[in-house]
Motif scaffolding. Structure first.
Motif, PDB file in Angstrom:
ATOM      1  N   ASP A  70      -1.594   4.225   9.250  1.00  0.00           N
ATOM      2  CA  ASP A  70      -1.481   5.332   8.303  1.00  0.00           C
ATOM      3  C   ASP A  70      -0.460   5.080   7.206  1.00  0.00           C
ATOM      4  O   ASP A  70      -0.537   5.674   6.132  1.00  0.00           O
ATOM      5  N   GLY A  71       0.517   4.228   7.479  1.00  0.00           N
ATOM      6  CA  GLY A  71       1.560   3.980   6.486  1.00  0.00           C
ATOM      7  C   GLY A  71       1.286   2.797   5.587  1.00  0.00           C
ATOM      8  O   GLY A  71       2.190   2.335   4.877  1.00  0.00           O
ATOM      9  N   ALA A  72       0.039   2.301   5.562  1.00  0.00           N
ATOM     10  CA  ALA A  72      -0.277   1.097   4.795  1.00  0.00           C
ATOM     11  C   ALA A  72       0.017   1.245   3.305  1.00  0.00           C
ATOM     12  O   ALA A  72       0.590   0.360   2.680  1.00  0.00           O
ATOM     13  N   GLN A  73      -0.363   2.404   2.728  1.00  0.00           N
ATOM     14  CA  GLN A  73      -0.151   2.578   1.295  1.00  0.00           C
ATOM     15  C   GLN A  73       1.342   2.584   0.954  1.00  0.00           C
ATOM     16  O   GLN A  73       1.777   1.928   0.005  1.00  0.00           O
ATOM     17  N   ARG A  74       2.140   3.296   1.730  1.00  0.00           N
ATOM     18  CA  ARG A  74       3.583   3.356   1.453  1.00  0.00           C
ATOM     19  C   ARG A  74       4.231   1.989   1.637  1.00  0.00           C
ATOM     20  O   ARG A  74       5.113   1.590   0.862  1.00  0.00           O
ATOM     21  N   LEU A  75       3.802   1.253   2.676  1.00  0.00           N
ATOM     22  CA  LEU A  75       4.358  -0.076   2.899  1.00  0.00           C
ATOM     23  C   LEU A  75       3.997  -1.005   1.749  1.00  0.00           C
ATOM     24  O   LEU A  75       4.840  -1.764   1.262  1.00  0.00           O
ATOM     25  N   ASN A  76       2.754  -0.923   1.296  1.00  0.00           N
ATOM     26  CA  ASN A  76       2.325  -1.757   0.181  1.00  0.00           C
ATOM     27  C   ASN A  76       3.110  -1.432  -1.088  1.00  0.00           C
ATOM     28  O   ASN A  76       3.573  -2.322  -1.801  1.00  0.00           O
ATOM     29  N   ASP A  77       3.263  -0.134  -1.381  1.00  0.00           N
ATOM     30  CA  ASP A  77       4.029   0.276  -2.560  1.00  0.00           C
ATOM     31  C   ASP A  77       5.455  -0.258  -2.495  1.00  0.00           C
ATOM     32  O   ASP A  77       5.995  -0.775  -3.473  1.00  0.00           O
ATOM     33  N   THR A  78       6.085  -0.126  -1.312  1.00  0.00           N
ATOM     34  CA  THR A  78       7.488  -0.502  -1.160  1.00  0.00           C
ATOM     35  C   THR A  78       7.693  -2.006  -1.242  1.00  0.00           C
ATOM     36  O   THR A  78       8.580  -2.494  -1.961  1.00  0.00           O
ATOM     37  N   LEU A  79       6.881  -2.778  -0.526  1.00  0.00           N
ATOM     38  CA  LEU A  79       7.081  -4.224  -0.514  1.00  0.00           C
ATOM     39  C   LEU A  79       6.640  -4.883  -1.818  1.00  0.00           C
ATOM     40  O   LEU A  79       7.185  -5.918  -2.214  1.00  0.00           O
ATOM     41  N   SER A  80       5.674  -4.291  -2.496  1.00  0.00           N
ATOM     42  CA  SER A  80       5.251  -4.851  -3.782  1.00  0.00           C
ATOM     43  C   SER A  80       6.378  -4.787  -4.803  1.00  0.00           C
ATOM     44  O   SER A  80       6.469  -5.635  -5.697  1.00  0.00           O
ATOM     45  N   LYS A  81       7.256  -3.810  -4.668  1.00  0.00           N
ATOM     46  CA  LYS A  81       8.408  -3.704  -5.560  1.00  0.00           C
ATOM     47  C   LYS A  81       9.481  -4.731  -5.206  1.00  0.00           C
ATOM     48  O   LYS A  81      10.490  -4.855  -5.903  1.00  0.00           O
ATOM     49  N   GLN A  82       9.256  -5.461  -4.102  1.00  0.00           N
ATOM     50  CA  GLN A  82      10.194  -6.499  -3.669  1.00  0.00           C
ATOM     51  C   GLN A  82       9.530  -7.884  -3.701  1.00  0.00           C
ATOM     52  O   GLN A  82       9.942  -8.794  -2.996  1.00  0.00           O
ATOM     53  N   GLY A  83       8.519  -8.001  -4.544  1.00  0.00           N
ATOM     54  CA  GLY A  83       7.931  -9.312  -4.771  1.00  0.00           C
ATOM     55  C   GLY A  83       6.774  -9.692  -3.876  1.00  0.00           C
ATOM     56  O   GLY A  83       6.301 -10.832  -3.946  1.00  0.00           O
ATOM     57  N   PHE A  84       6.267  -8.771  -3.046  1.00  0.00           N
ATOM     58  CA  PHE A  84       5.139  -9.087  -2.172  1.00  0.00           C
ATOM     59  C   PHE A  84       3.825  -8.867  -2.903  1.00  0.00           C
ATOM     60  O   PHE A  84       3.734  -8.092  -3.854  1.00  0.00           O
ATOM     61  N   ARG A  85       2.773  -9.561  -2.414  1.00  0.00           N
ATOM     62  CA  ARG A  85       1.419  -9.411  -2.927  1.00  0.00           C
ATOM     63  C   ARG A  85       0.476  -9.129  -1.766  1.00  0.00           C
ATOM     64  O   ARG A  85       0.753  -9.503  -0.629  1.00  0.00           O
ATOM     65  N   ARG A  86      -0.659  -8.494  -2.077  1.00  0.00           N
ATOM     66  CA  ARG A  86      -1.649  -8.219  -1.038  1.00  0.00           C
ATOM     67  C   ARG A  86      -2.789  -9.218  -1.082  1.00  0.00           C
ATOM     68  O   ARG A  86      -3.279  -9.593  -2.150  1.00  0.00           O
ATOM     69  N   SER A  87      -3.240  -9.638   0.104  1.00  0.00           N
ATOM     70  CA  SER A  87      -4.480 -10.384   0.273  1.00  0.00           C
ATOM     71  C   SER A  87      -5.199  -9.767   1.461  1.00  0.00           C
ATOM     72  O   SER A  87      -4.769  -9.931   2.616  1.00  0.00           O
ATOM     73  N   GLN A  88      -6.257  -8.983   1.175  1.00  0.00           N
ATOM     74  CA  GLN A  88      -6.968  -8.211   2.186  1.00  0.00           C
ATOM     75  C   GLN A  88      -5.979  -7.317   2.948  1.00  0.00           C
ATOM     76  O   GLN A  88      -5.317  -6.485   2.346  1.00  0.00           O
ATOM     77  N   ASN A  89      -5.809  -7.505   4.245  1.00  0.00           N
ATOM     78  CA  ASN A  89      -4.904  -6.626   4.996  1.00  0.00           C
ATOM     79  C   ASN A  89      -3.586  -7.307   5.337  1.00  0.00           C
ATOM     80  O   ASN A  89      -2.970  -7.023   6.360  1.00  0.00           O
TER      81      ASN A  89
END
Length: 276
Positions: A37-56
């Motif tokens: 359930d927290g995937a969107q918040r985790l993605n938002d937070t880590l993307s601001k720290q230089g992370f990128r998404r690839s699928q899940n």
């Protein structure tokens, strides 16, 4: 038996492999699963720290002897199109944009294959089949759109971008386009149009992935005004690209344990300060 997910995400490191950007270097990635359930918040937070998404999966370069890969984003408010970029916009006025749910189509895959065979025939995606392509497009636990660009006269699909929506911007996860239209500068146009998309939505940033000083493949990103890079634990305006050459030095990277400890999670606490 029911198993619950851990309170904090678990981070892992990939095995070293040849770097696709800098010859003679080895790359290594720090990654974590994007789920629950927290995937969107985790993605938002880590993307601001230089992370990128690839699928899940969320990942960030974490090489043992190099820190050249810097996450880059355009600050929409500070962006002004150059003369060349304005020409690119005019040349592509005949294109129609359509944003859809993340669903793969045969037309997209045909364009994707044409793009790869012309631009990245020896790249890591060269052998991607239809099922793997569909997974790249459709396996997303967060807000994602497929932005298509079609010729307004013929209806022909000429460009596609898989785009994530953050709380502070849009992220261009992967884009591809018709390689037989070099004059149209479609890769540049997709970025310029995403700047418009962010502006229309009232979002301040367009995330472009990684910029790598010294890599010809990534040099085009430095051509966008308002560019910011994530360096030293903070976002900072792009200066002279040569100022970042030191990031390729073997002593430029922190130890992996230190990097993980300094990652902040959605509750604002870095991993080093969490209690279990």
């Amino acid at each position: 038996m029911r198993h619950t997910l851990p309170i904090a995400p678990q981070f892992y490191v990939t095995a070293p492999q040849p770097c696709p950007y800098l010859e003679g270097r080895m790359e290594r990635k720090l990654f974590t699963a994007l789920q629950g359930d927290g995937a969107q918040r985790l993605n938002d937070t880590l993307s601001k720290q230089g992370f990128r998404r690839s699928q899940n999966v969320l990942y960030r370069p974490s090489c043992a002897d190099c820190a050249a890969c810097l996450s880059a984003r355009v600050n929409v408010e500070n962006f002004t199109a150059s003369r060349s970029q304005r020409r690119t916009i005019r040349r592509n006025r005949h294109l129609d944009r359509r944003a859809t749910s993340p669903w793969a189509t045969e037309e997209q895959y045909a364009l994707f294959r044409e793009y790869l065979e012309d631009r990245h025939a020896n790249g890591g995606m060269a052998d991607m089949d239809t099922f793997e392509f569909a997974a790249m497009i459709e396996e997303t636990p967060i807000r994602t759109r497929v932005v298509e660009y079609a010729d307004g006269e013929t209806g022909e699909l000429v460009a596609v971008c898989l785009t994530d929506v953050f709380d502070d911007g849009v992220s261009m996860v992967y884009s591809f386009y018709d390689p037989n239209r070099p004059r149209d500068s479609l890769g540049t146009y997709i970025i310029l149009d995403h700047i418009d998309i962010a502006r229309e939505a009232g979002l301040p940033y367009v995330y472009l992935g990684y910029w790598v000083p010294g890599s010809a493949k990534m040099g085009y990103k430095a051509a966008f005004s308002g560019l910011e890079v994530y360096s030293g634990g903070e976002w900072q305006p792009m200066r002279d690209p040569a100022d970042f050459e030191s990031h390729r030095h073997p002593l430029s990277n922190d130890p992996i344990a230190e990097q993980v400890a300094n990652i902040a999670l959605p509750d604002g606490k870095p991993l080093r300060n969490r209690k279990y």
